[in-house]
Design an enzyme around this catalytic site. Structure first.
Site, PDB file in Angstrom:
ATOM      1  N   ASP A  72       0.845  -1.190   0.000  1.00 13.79           N
ATOM      2  CA  ASP A  72       0.000   0.000   0.000  1.00 13.79           C
ATOM      3  C   ASP A  72       0.884   1.246   0.000  1.00 13.79           C
ATOM      4  N   ILE A  80       2.063   1.111  -6.715  1.00 12.04           N
ATOM      5  CA  ILE A  80       1.901   0.164  -7.833  1.00 12.04           C
ATOM      6  C   ILE A  80       2.260   0.795  -9.186  1.00 12.04           C
ATOM      7  N   LEU A 126      -6.690  -4.630  -4.790  1.00 10.59           N
ATOM      8  CA  LEU A 126      -7.700  -3.628  -4.404  1.00 10.59           C
ATOM      9  C   LEU A 126      -7.177  -2.200  -4.510  1.00 10.59           C
ATOM     10  N   THR A 157     -15.770  -2.786  -9.690  1.00  9.51           N
ATOM     11  CA  THR A 157     -16.985  -2.096  -9.245  1.00  9.51           C
ATOM     12  C   THR A 157     -18.140  -2.285 -10.218  1.00  9.51           C
ATOM     13  N   ASP A 158     -19.351  -2.127  -9.711  1.00  8.50           N
ATOM     14  CA  ASP A 158     -20.527  -2.183 -10.599  1.00  8.50           C
ATOM     15  C   ASP A 158     -20.632  -0.928 -11.474  1.00  8.50           C
ATOM     16  N   GLU A 159     -19.845   0.107 -11.132  1.00  8.36           N
ATOM     17  CA  GLU A 159     -19.958   1.358 -11.895  1.00  8.36           C
ATOM     18  C   GLU A 159     -19.475   1.210 -13.336  1.00  8.36           C
ATOM     19  N   TYR A 203     -13.473   7.837 -12.864  1.00 14.00           N
ATOM     20  CA  TYR A 203     -13.233   6.685 -11.975  1.00 14.00           C
ATOM     21  C   TYR A 203     -13.721   5.392 -12.627  1.00 14.00           C
ATOM     22  N   ALA A 221     -14.522   4.738 -15.666  1.00 16.23           N
ATOM     23  CA  ALA A 221     -13.857   4.425 -16.938  1.00 16.23           C
ATOM     24  C   ALA A 221     -12.476   3.826 -16.665  1.00 16.23           C
ATOM     25  N   SER A 222     -11.804   4.328 -15.631  1.00 17.32           N
ATOM     26  CA  SER A 222     -10.473   3.770 -15.325  1.00 17.32           C
ATOM     27  C   SER A 222     -10.612   2.345 -14.789  1.00 17.32           C
ATOM     28  N   LYS A 223     -11.655   2.085 -14.007  1.00 17.73           N
ATOM     29  CA  LYS A 223     -11.865   0.715 -13.503  1.00 17.73           C
ATOM     30  C   LYS A 223     -12.261  -0.212 -14.664  1.00 17.73           C
ATOM     31  N   ASN A 282     -22.040  -0.565  -3.828  1.00 13.70           N
ATOM     32  CA  ASN A 282     -21.560   0.347  -2.777  1.00 13.70           C
ATOM     33  C   ASN A 282     -21.369  -0.349  -1.437  1.00 13.70           C
ATOM     34  N   TYR A 287     -26.611  15.661  -3.186  1.00 14.58           N
ATOM     35  CA  TYR A 287     -26.448  16.075  -4.583  1.00 14.58           C
ATOM     36  C   TYR A 287     -27.789  16.019  -5.316  1.00 14.58           C
ATOM     37  N   PRO A 332     -21.536  16.102 -11.574  1.00 16.02           N
ATOM     38  CA  PRO A 332     -21.613  15.982 -13.041  1.00 16.02           C
ATOM     39  C   PRO A 332     -21.599  14.506 -13.456  1.00 16.02           C
TER      40      PRO A 332
HETATM   41  P1  NAD Z   1      -9.948   3.161  -0.571  1.00 13.05           P
HETATM   42  O1  NAD Z   1      -9.797   4.426  -1.330  1.00 13.05           O
HETATM   43  O2  NAD Z   1     -10.513   3.176   0.800  1.00 13.05           O
HETATM   44  O3  NAD Z   1      -8.529   2.448  -0.444  1.00 13.05           O
HETATM   45  C1  NAD Z   1      -7.617   2.379  -1.509  1.00 13.05           C
HETATM   46  C2  NAD Z   1      -6.272   1.907  -0.953  1.00 13.05           C
HETATM   47  O4  NAD Z   1      -5.358   1.815  -2.045  1.00 13.05           O
HETATM   48  C3  NAD Z   1      -5.658   2.867   0.071  1.00 13.05           C
HETATM   49  O5  NAD Z   1      -5.127   2.148   1.165  1.00 13.05           O
HETATM   50  C4  NAD Z   1      -4.553   3.567  -0.711  1.00 13.05           C
HETATM   51  O6  NAD Z   1      -3.463   3.974   0.093  1.00 13.05           O
HETATM   52  C5  NAD Z   1      -4.143   2.471  -1.689  1.00 13.05           C
HETATM   53  N1  NAD Z   1      -3.542   3.017  -2.917  1.00 13.05           N
HETATM   54  C6  NAD Z   1      -4.050   4.014  -3.696  1.00 13.05           C
HETATM   55  N2  NAD Z   1      -3.207   4.274  -4.712  1.00 13.05           N
HETATM   56  C7  NAD Z   1      -2.171   3.399  -4.580  1.00 13.05           C
HETATM   57  C8  NAD Z   1      -0.981   3.163  -5.336  1.00 13.05           C
HETATM   58  N3  NAD Z   1      -0.689   3.891  -6.418  1.00 13.05           N
HETATM   59  N4  NAD Z   1      -0.142   2.176  -4.932  1.00 13.05           N
HETATM   60  C9  NAD Z   1      -0.424   1.440  -3.831  1.00 13.05           C
HETATM   61  N5  NAD Z   1      -1.516   1.638  -3.057  1.00 13.05           N
HETATM   62  C10 NAD Z   1      -2.376   2.607  -3.435  1.00 13.05           C
HETATM   63  O7  NAD Z   1     -10.755   2.192  -1.526  1.00 13.05           O
HETATM   64  P2  NAD Z   1     -11.884   1.119  -1.181  1.00 13.05           P
HETATM   65  O8  NAD Z   1     -13.186   1.803  -1.085  1.00 13.05           O
HETATM   66  O9  NAD Z   1     -11.409   0.269  -0.080  1.00 13.05           O
HETATM   67  O10 NAD Z   1     -11.876   0.282  -2.541  1.00 13.05           O
HETATM   68  C11 NAD Z   1     -10.973  -0.798  -2.730  1.00 13.05           C
HETATM   69  C12 NAD Z   1     -11.186  -1.378  -4.110  1.00 13.05           C
HETATM   70  O11 NAD Z   1     -12.511  -1.850  -4.231  1.00 13.05           O
HETATM   71  C13 NAD Z   1     -10.985  -0.387  -5.256  1.00 13.05           C
HETATM   72  O12 NAD Z   1     -10.349  -1.055  -6.307  1.00 13.05           O
HETATM   73  C14 NAD Z   1     -12.395   0.030  -5.629  1.00 13.05           C
HETATM   74  O13 NAD Z   1     -12.455   0.396  -6.987  1.00 13.05           O
HETATM   75  C15 NAD Z   1     -13.155  -1.239  -5.348  1.00 13.05           C
HETATM   76  N6  NAD Z   1     -14.576  -1.072  -4.978  1.00 13.05           N
HETATM   77  C16 NAD Z   1     -14.946  -0.206  -3.984  1.00 13.05           C
HETATM   78  C17 NAD Z   1     -16.288  -0.115  -3.605  1.00 13.05           C
HETATM   79  C18 NAD Z   1     -16.749   0.809  -2.503  1.00 13.05           C
HETATM   80  O14 NAD Z   1     -17.963   0.947  -2.294  1.00 13.05           O
HETATM   81  N7  NAD Z   1     -15.879   1.440  -1.743  1.00 13.05           N
HETATM   82  C19 NAD Z   1     -17.249  -0.893  -4.256  1.00 13.05           C
HETATM   83  C20 NAD Z   1     -16.836  -1.760  -5.285  1.00 13.05           C
HETATM   84  C21 NAD Z   1     -15.494  -1.842  -5.608  1.00 13.05           C
HETATM   85  O1  DAU Z   2     -20.991   1.307  -6.742  1.00 10.03           O
HETATM   86  C1  DAU Z   2     -19.709   1.045  -6.242  1.00 10.03           C
HETATM   87  C2  DAU Z   2     -18.983   2.355  -6.014  1.00 10.03           C
HETATM   88  O2  DAU Z   2     -19.603   2.958  -4.887  1.00 10.03           O
HETATM   89  C3  DAU Z   2     -17.487   2.171  -5.780  1.00 10.03           C
HETATM   90  O3  DAU Z   2     -16.893   1.652  -6.933  1.00 10.03           O
HETATM   91  C4  DAU Z   2     -16.833   3.501  -5.405  1.00 10.03           C
HETATM   92  O4  DAU Z   2     -15.467   3.280  -5.080  1.00 10.03           O
HETATM   93  C5  DAU Z   2     -17.554   4.068  -4.215  1.00 10.03           C
HETATM   94  O5  DAU Z   2     -17.019   5.342  -3.914  1.00 10.03           O
HETATM   95  C6  DAU Z   2     -19.058   4.192  -4.483  1.00 10.03           C
HETATM   96  O6  DAU Z   2     -19.336   5.199  -5.484  1.00 10.03           O
HETATM   97  P1  DAU Z   2     -20.536   6.249  -5.321  1.00 10.03           P
HETATM   98  O7  DAU Z   2     -20.216   7.426  -6.132  1.00 10.03           O
HETATM   99  O8  DAU Z   2     -21.861   5.595  -5.512  1.00 10.03           O
HETATM  100  O9  DAU Z   2     -20.388   6.559  -3.731  1.00 10.03           O
HETATM  101  P2  DAU Z   2     -20.494   7.904  -2.889  1.00 10.03           P
HETATM  102  O10 DAU Z   2     -20.488   7.484  -1.452  1.00 10.03           O
HETATM  103  O11 DAU Z   2     -19.519   8.922  -3.308  1.00 10.03           O
HETATM  104  O12 DAU Z   2     -21.947   8.423  -3.256  1.00 10.03           O
HETATM  105  C7  DAU Z   2     -23.105   7.634  -3.007  1.00 10.03           C
HETATM  106  C8  DAU Z   2     -24.308   8.416  -3.502  1.00 10.03           C
HETATM  107  O13 DAU Z   2     -24.498   9.571  -2.656  1.00 10.03           O
HETATM  108  C9  DAU Z   2     -24.147   8.970  -4.916  1.00 10.03           C
HETATM  109  O14 DAU Z   2     -25.416   8.948  -5.562  1.00 10.03           O
HETATM  110  C10 DAU Z   2     -23.721  10.415  -4.705  1.00 10.03           C
HETATM  111  C11 DAU Z   2     -24.433  10.793  -3.405  1.00 10.03           C
HETATM  112  N1  DAU Z   2     -23.694  11.785  -2.574  1.00 10.03           N
HETATM  113  C12 DAU Z   2     -22.425  11.525  -2.242  1.00 10.03           C
HETATM  114  C13 DAU Z   2     -21.702  12.422  -1.468  1.00 10.03           C
HETATM  115  C14 DAU Z   2     -20.255  12.153  -1.103  1.00 10.03           C
HETATM  116  C15 DAU Z   2     -24.353  12.921  -2.133  1.00 10.03           C
HETATM  117  O15 DAU Z   2     -25.546  13.136  -2.401  1.00 10.03           O
HETATM  118  N2  DAU Z   2     -23.644  13.805  -1.362  1.00 10.03           N
HETATM  119  C16 DAU Z   2     -22.331  13.620  -1.031  1.00 10.03           C
HETATM  120  O16 DAU Z   2     -21.739  14.485  -0.352  1.00 10.03           O
END
Ligand code: NAD
Ligand code: DAU
Length: 350
Positions: A33, A60, A81, A130-132, A155, A157-159, A184, A212, A287
């Site tokens: 990490d 990485i 991850l 991710t499902d996104e 985000y 598109a990169s995934k 999520n 939002y 957006p």
């Molecule tokens: P997070 O942002 O909490 O954690 C990401 C971790 O990756 C951090 O510890 C960070 O230090 C590390 N990291 C970032 N850039 C790095 C690099 N260049 N080299 C090494 N380490 C690096 O993310 P998360 O919410 O725990 O998500 C983890 C994975 O699961 C991601 O790939 C995300 O796309 C995927 N995912 C997340 C969700 C969600 O709801 N959070 C849902 C579906 C999938």
């Molecule tokens: O669906 C999986 C994804 O879920 C993961 O791949 C992402 O890593 C994770 O961040 C999450 O993406 P979202 O954009 O759905 O999560 P976020 O918590 O940012 O937002 C959830 C919803 O809430 C979304 O519709 C935007 C809204 N929102 C979010 C924030 C931060 C608000 O209305 N206000 C806010 O301040």
């Protein structure tokens, strides 16, 4: 077996890593990490002294470093991850996402492939996605494993790109892989930039809750430890070259979820019912905001027997309890750089 988990100090990574270190003492588990703003070793206090655990600080996207690391350790399996994971940040700084999520993933894949291409027997590259990547749903329907990719944010598109590159390594080099696309997550250790922990923190501090647009957007919420259990199952029983969707069977409109959160927080904080709801503030929309995500998780359920173990109400209660009892963690991560991010992102709501 040497298992490399990338991003193990982040939100989901810390739960996956703890599960593997605790449940599989026979594995040597490595956590790679970079400790970006989202990475926090505090998340791993419980397992940091286990003899089967090693932390490696590294990026990485640093190709020489990653190649040397793989030459030295020869990791048998990778659970990847590490990523930039926040949609709002991807709108402000897309290049960070392209670099880490696409280039970083490819550098890892290449190092893994170079290490094992003569014999991939029992090796695995597990890519957590991710499902996104599927884009947005209308008011009905569910994402299945065959839904065409149609990502809308830098985000997603990169995934999506990283998913394709993983697949290409499977097809081109015969590299064994699995991909999971999850909805999520919420739970302990989530950085308070994402909806649920951000709003918990704002309610504690009686700050505006920036919703939002009209708040009518829908997400499918899954408790993070259930995601970690699904990853464990797919890691051990998933089929090579398969994709599995993981979701909570648990759709909520943002505004309904926020009201439920406000209700539970009022009870926990001993505030009059309705108090926290007054903090709700509708702000400018994100957006390219995807209207609705919802996962059909029947493949992982039918083939591997996975199901969420807690209801949303239970998971949310555990989560709120954890944030209220981990004020130091919350205060540590919301000082310094967090404040400048917050002011930039929410300047109109503060
Ligand atoms: P997070 O942002 O909490 O954690 C990401 C971790 O990756 C951090 O510890 C960070 O230090 C590390 N990291 C970032 N850039 C790095 C690099 N260049 N080299 C090494 N380490 C690096 O993310 P998360 O919410 O725990 O998500 C983890 C994975 O699961 C991601 O790939 C995300 O796309 C995927 N995912 C997340 C969700 C969600 O709801 N959070 C849902 C579906 C999938
Ligand atoms: O669906 C999986 C994804 O879920 C993961 O791949 C992402 O890593 C994770 O961040 C999450 O993406 P979202 O954009 O759905 O999560 P976020 O918590 O940012 O937002 C959830 C919803 O809430 C979304 O519709 C935007 C809204 N929102 C979010 C924030 C931060 C608000 O209305 N206000 C806010 O301040």
């Amino acid at each position: 077996m040497k298992v490399l988990i990338t991003g193990g100090a982040g939100f989901i990574g810390s739960h996956v890593l703890s599960l593997f270190v605790e449940n599989y003492p026979q594995y040597n588990v490595f956590n790679l990490d970079a400790l970006t703003y989202a990475g926090n070793l505090e998340n791993l206090k419980k397992i940091e002294s286990n003899p089967n655990y090693t932390f490696i600080k590294g990026d990485i996207t640093d190709e020489n470093f990653i190649n040397t690391l793989f030459e030295h350790y020869k990791f048998d399996r990778v659970i990847h991850l590490a990523a930039e994971s926040h949609v709002d940040r991807s709108i402000k700084t897309p290049l960070d996402f392209i670099k880490t999520n696409i280039l970083g993933t490819t550098i890892l894949l290449n190092a893994f492939k170079n290490t094992w291409e003569d014999d991939f027997q029992d090796k695995l590259f597990y890519h957590v996605s991710t499902d996104e990547v599927y884009g947005t749903l209308g008011p009905t329907g569910l994402f299945t494993e065959t839904t065409p990719y149609d990502p809308n944010s830098p985000y997603s598109a990169s995934k999506a790109s990283s998913d394709h590159i993983v697949r290409s390594y499977g097809e081109t080099y015969g590299m064994p892989y699995v991909i999971t696309n999850c909805s999520n997550n919420y739970g302990q250790n989530q950085f308070p930039e994402k909806l649920i922990p951000l709003f918990i923190n704002n309610i504690i501090n009686k700050k505006a809750l920036p919703v939002y647009g009209n708040g009518e957007y829908t997400r499918d919420w899954l408790y993070v430890k259930d995601h970690a259990k699904a990853i464990d199952l797919v890691f051990h029983k998933g089929k090579n070259k398969e994709t599995y969707n993981i979701g909570g069977f648990n759709e909520w409109k943002n505004i309904d979820l926020i009201k439920e959160l406000c209700k539970q927080m009022d009870v926990k904080l001993g505030r009059p019912q309705g108090d926290s709801e007054q903090l709700i503030t509708f702000v400018e929309d994100r957006p390219g905001h995807d209207l609705r995500y919802a996962i059909d998780a029947s493949k992982i359920k039918d083939e591997l027997g996975w199901e969420p173990s807690v209801t949303f109400e239970e998971g949310l209660a555990i989560t709120i309890h954890w944030y209220l009892n981990n004020e130091t963690w919350l205060n540590n991560v919301t000082s310094g750089a967090y404040q400048s991010y917050y002011n930039k992102q929410y300047h109109k709501a503060t």
